[in-house]
Design an enzyme around this catalytic site. Structure first.
Site, short mmCIF file in Angstrom:
data_model
loop_
_atom_site.label_atom_id
_atom_site.label_comp_id
_atom_site.label_asym_id
_atom_site.label_seq_id
_atom_site.Cartn_x
_atom_site.Cartn_y
_atom_site.Cartn_z
N ASN A 213 16.57 8.61 8.68
CA ASN A 213 16.94 9.32 9.90
C ASN A 213 15.80 9.38 10.91
O ASN A 213 14.62 9.38 10.54
CB ASN A 213 17.37 10.75 9.57
N HIS A 214 16.15 9.45 12.17
CA HIS A 214 15.19 9.65 13.25
C HIS A 214 15.24 11.12 13.68
O HIS A 214 16.23 11.82 13.41
CB HIS A 214 15.54 8.76 14.45
#
Length: 225
Positions: A90-91
């Site tokens: 995830n960012h």
């Protein structure tokens, strides 16, 4: 009748009739030593191409010391392309930009750890079959006896003994009625001693005609006498 049973410590447990060993079908816990992964006995992965880094092949975003873990039960079966996209993929999403600036500086690499940890661990139950190119997204829990269709993208938890398919994956059907599922989870054949499983392979492998699991129940009862 006791059936031949593979060695849990074998790297490559399958040989063809001509003696050829399938080098790209492996018991995962024999080829992976990763502090963020726990993998049960007899769970295998089948790749069409040679693999040097099995941990990187199945869970490429999970690094040692990451805030999340990948747990896989016993007797799971993973076809070519099965991919566990864990939480570290995830960012950051709380700020204006999703660009992961922190990963380019070793001192700030863990800046998103708390946000990533909120997504949680990925947990795969026992006797789960994932078809070709199935993808399991961050923080998903897949129950015992689940079948994940080829190409499925699993974005949410899957209950025991469900069949899921599609993108995003949806429940196509339940493999058994609720009372049978509850009984199978109580029986938990995957935790039996290897010798007992080998002795009762026909019962474990047979169709549950009309929901009849008497052979499995008998195996449990006989072991307690």
């Amino acid at each position: 009748m006791k059936h031949p049973f593979p060695d849990a410590h074998a790297r490559n447990p399958v040989s063809l009739p001509d003696g050829q060993v399938l080098q790209n079908l492996v018991y995962l816990n024999q080829v992976i030593d990763h502090p963020n992964m726990t993998i049960g006995d007899f769970s295998y992965y089948n790749s069409f191409t040679p693999v040097e880094d099995w941990a990187g092949r199945i869970a490429p975003y999970l690094y040692a010391g990451a805030p999340e873990k990948l747990t896989i039960g016993k007797f799971c079966q993973f076809a070519q392309g099965t991919l566990f996209i864990t939480s570290s993929a995830n960012h950051p999403m709380r700020g204006v930009s999703t660009y992961p600036f922190a990963i380019f500086n070793p001192e700030s690499l863990g800046a998103y750890a708390d946000e990533i940890a909120e997504t949680g661990d990925t947990v795969i139950g026992h006797d789960v079959w994932c078809g070709h190119d199935a993808k399991i997204m961050p923080g998903v829990t897949i129950g015992n006896g689940v079948i994940v269709g080829a190409g499925a993208v699993v974005t949410r938890d899957v209950p025991d003994y469900a069949v899921v398919a599609g993108n995003p994956a949806r429940i196509v059907r339940m493999r058994f009625a609720d009372d049978i599922i509850a009984a199978l989870n109580r029986i938990a054949w995957w935790h039996w001693p290897v010798g007992k499983i080998a002795e009762h392979v026909p019962a474990v492998s047979s169709a549950l005609e009309g929901g009849d699991i008497s052979a499995l129940r008998s195996a449990v009862e006989n072991s307690t006498k």
